[in-house]
Design a protein around this motif. Structure first.
Motif: not given
Ligand SMILES: Cc1cc2nc3c(=O)[nH]c(=O)nc-3n(C[C@H](O)[C@H](O)[C@H](O)COP(=O)(O)OP(=O)(O)OC[C@H]3O[C@@H](n4cnc5c(N)ncnc54)[C@H](O)[C@@H]3O)c2cc1C
Ligand SMILES: Nc1ncnc2c1ncn2[C@@H]1O[C@H](COP(=O)(O)O)[C@@H](O)[C@H]1O
Lengths: 325, 260
Positions: A129, A143-144, A146, B92, B94, B218-220, B222, B224
């Motif tokens: 992260e 952020f993580r 995917k 987001r 990105n 799509v974004s890599q 995420e 959190v």
């Protein structure tokens, strides 16, 4: 594997790249991975031993005479080739002017998202992260990722350098092809700014001045301090820059540079929200301001309410004393 | 010469940022939105180039209907055309998503261009990615963080800011340039400009019009967690004779904070 891009300027490895390498090594140990380092340019293989001292198992120098001066498309082109071959899980850059120019280009070529200017990396449940400031540091986002490769640029001056250990890794020079149409944005000339040896983003100590300095000539008083303080540079508020007292390269803040030095000294700076955004993450802040209500004094670890023109001369003498001890 | 300027609607730099922990997003209520300051430099540069070389300026923004306001501002400054690429997906952090949308628009709708002008960074998300990513996706040369730009025939001569120096780059058109503070002083809109901008239609393109679907965007990344920065502890503030005050500050730096 974590791949770290090592930036070279004027034949020297950038310290902030070694910070990134050190950080990569710490995370790689937790993740049970290896760290590779990559240099891009011409005739750089001699730098490999220094780089491997910081934990790179392998140092790869991508070489071509066309890469002897920087070009974002040329550098990204050869890095993309290497990434396709090695398929690293993570790719880290330092968030310097070169890293910020190069990493997004490579990311787009690889078709992956990029986390810019991160200030923390952690491993959680086996996944990496990263934390980064947004709104110029008014908030932090974690952020993580995917999927891999994970790409991030890490802010200079934030991550501690590891302890260098000799003879850890192998070095490999690779001659790479660079099509002519990939170096159309090659740097022709580097024009050095007079007296600016160290950029504010790289300095460990910043001596900054604002409108309270009243004129360009008084910035010399700050320059005198930087002459005695090691690894220091002169910073400025936007008002001082807009008044033409100092070049905008020195501006700290939301539309200037975001800095996190060990010490930030503010003279005659009120501490507007846009200025604070750029320097609040400094480890220690001191300020001299004649207005006891100035917002900068609310974030300072040590503040003097007083006239900077009266405080600066004795301050310089006192600093000289402790530095000569 | 066809010049394109890419602009984003961002929260005013004065804004206090509040986090809504339930939705894990920035609370937009009460925020004032403006044209990204760096995009103003890009816009001004486009106007200056048109003034000396002629040509047409098209301003593009990717975002919600509300981005029309910043497009209108650019028209009022003197832009010829403005286009909104409607994307209602919330920010987001990105840059790749925006870059893919812009690159696709250039590939399918605006294929004739010489100069793509961006800001070096959109304040807020602070990605500093989109211009460079667009250059990569279109296979164009790039000069990023530019403080001086000259167009000579088919070449751009650009000076980009780096640590303690600047780099001079001669790149052939078409080229991607991103503007840094120092490039110019943006002008104010004129009353006449504002009136003209008011009447001007701003065409809207959807992602569908560009042949894009969500699966390719799509974004890599995420998100959190969002959090506020740790508050700084209030320190010592003194008022004393200059000599004594200076001495005490240095004592603090040397013995307590141990930074000198
Ligand atoms: C879009 C936008 C972006 C911006 N980005 C930035 C940015 O990146 N960086 C930035 O800095 N600002 C930025 N600003 C400007 C910001 O809002 C402030 O105007 C600016 O920071 C004020 O600079 P200052 O503190 O030097 O001047 P002032 O606010 O005028 O403060 C001067 C201070 O000096 C003190 N003083 C005067 N004389 C003396 C003396 N003899 N001894 C001691 N103290 C004295 C005064 O008490 C006062 O506190 C931005 C503004 C906008 C609108
Ligand atoms: N949504 C958007 N629409 C149009 N241009 C954008 C958008 N987001 C970013 N840009 C452009 O890309 C530059 C860099 O943005 P960023 O990478 O988000 O920091 C901005 O200054 C704009 O010129």
């Amino acid at each position: 594997m974590i791949l770290v891009y090592i930036e070279v300027r004027e034949g020297k490895v950038k310290k902030s790249s070694l910070e990134v390498l050190s950080e990569a090594k710490r995370r790689a140990n937790e993740l049970g991975q290896e760290v590779f380092a990559v240099l891009v340019g011409h005739g750089l293989e001699s730098l490999a031993p220094k780089v491997s001292q910081y934990g790179a198992k392998k140092v790869i120098a991508l070489d071509n005479p066309l890469l002897s001066s920087y070009s974002p498309s040329g550098y990204a082109h050869v890095l993309a080739g290497l990434c396709q071959e090695l398929a690293p899980e993570c790719i880290f850059f330092t968030a310097t002017s070169m890293g910020k120019d190069l990493a997004p280009r490579l990311a787009a070529q690889l078709g992956v998202s990029l986390a810019s200017d991160c200030i923390q990396t952690t491993v959680k449940d086996g996944n990496l992260e990263v934390k980064r400031p947004i709104y110029a540091g008014k908030a932090f986002a974690t952020f993580r990722f995917k999927s891999s490769p994970i790409m991030a640029t890490l802010r200079p001056n934030v991550f501690p350098l590891g302890t260098p250990v000799d003879g850890q890794g192998d070095a490999e020079k690779r001659d790479v092809a660079v099509p002519e149409d990939q170096v159309r944005d090659r740097v022709d000339e580097v024009l050095k700014e007079e007296g600016a040896d160290l950029d504010v983003t790289e300095a460990e100590i910043i001596v900054a001045g604002g409108r309270g300095l009243k004129g360009s000539e008084n910035f010399d008083m700050l320059r005198e301090l930087t002459e005695i303080l090691p690894h220091s540079a002169v910073g400025a508020s936007r008002s001082a820059v807009d008044a033409g007292w100092i070049d905008h390269q020195h501006q700290v803040g939301q539309t200037g540079k975001t800095v996190s030095p060990n010490l930030y000294m503010a003279f005659g700076i009120s501490g507007a929200i846009q200025h604070l955004a750029g320097m609040s993450s400094s480890k220690v802040i001191v300020a001299v301001n004649k207005d006891a209500e100035a917002p900068i004094l609310k974030v300072a670890d040590f503040g003097i309410v007083g006239d900077l023109f009266q405080v600066l001369p004795p301050l310089k003498e006192e600093l000289k004393k402790v530095l000569s001890e | 010469m066809n010049i394109f300027v890419f602009v984003k609607r961002v929260p005013d730099t004065e804004s206090k940022i509040r986090i809504n922990h339930e939705t894990n997003s920035i609370d937009e209520e009460g925020l004032k939105f403006v044209l990204n300051p760096y995009d103003e430099y890009a816009m001004e540069e486009a106007l200056r180039i048109r003034e000396s070389k002629g040509g047409k300026i098209t301003v593009l923004s990717v975002g919600t209907e509300e981005s029309t306001v910043v497009l209108k501002k650019c028209l009022a400054m003197g832009g010829d055309e403005a286009v909104l690429i409607k994307d209602d997906t919330p920010e987001r952090y990105n840059g790749l998503r925006t870059a893919k949308i812009i690159a696709q628009a250039m590939k399918t709708k605006f294929t004739d261009y010489s100069l793509l002008l961006f800001g070096k960074q959109a304040v807020g998300a602070d990605n500093a990615q989109v211009s460079v990513m667009v250059a990569a996706l279109l296979g164009l040369p790039q000069v990023n963080v530019v403080t001086k730009l000259e167009i000579e025939g088919n070449m751009a001569v650009a000076y980009r800011e780096i640590e303690g120096a600047s780099e001079k780059v001669n790149a052939p058109l078409p080229v991607v340039i991103s503007a840094q503070k120092g490039l110019n002083e943006p002008r104010y809109e004129t009353l006449k400009g504002i009136m003209m901008a008011k009447r001007k239609e701003i065409p809207v393109l959807t992602l569908q019009d560009l042949g894009l679907d969500e699966s390719s965007l799509v974004s890599q990344l995420e998100l959190v967690k969002l959090e506020s920065p740790p508050a700084r502890q209030a320190g010592t503030v003194i008022e004393d004779e200059p000599e004594t005050a200076a001495k005490r500050m240095v004592e603090f730096l040397h013995s307590e904070a141990k930074v000198v």
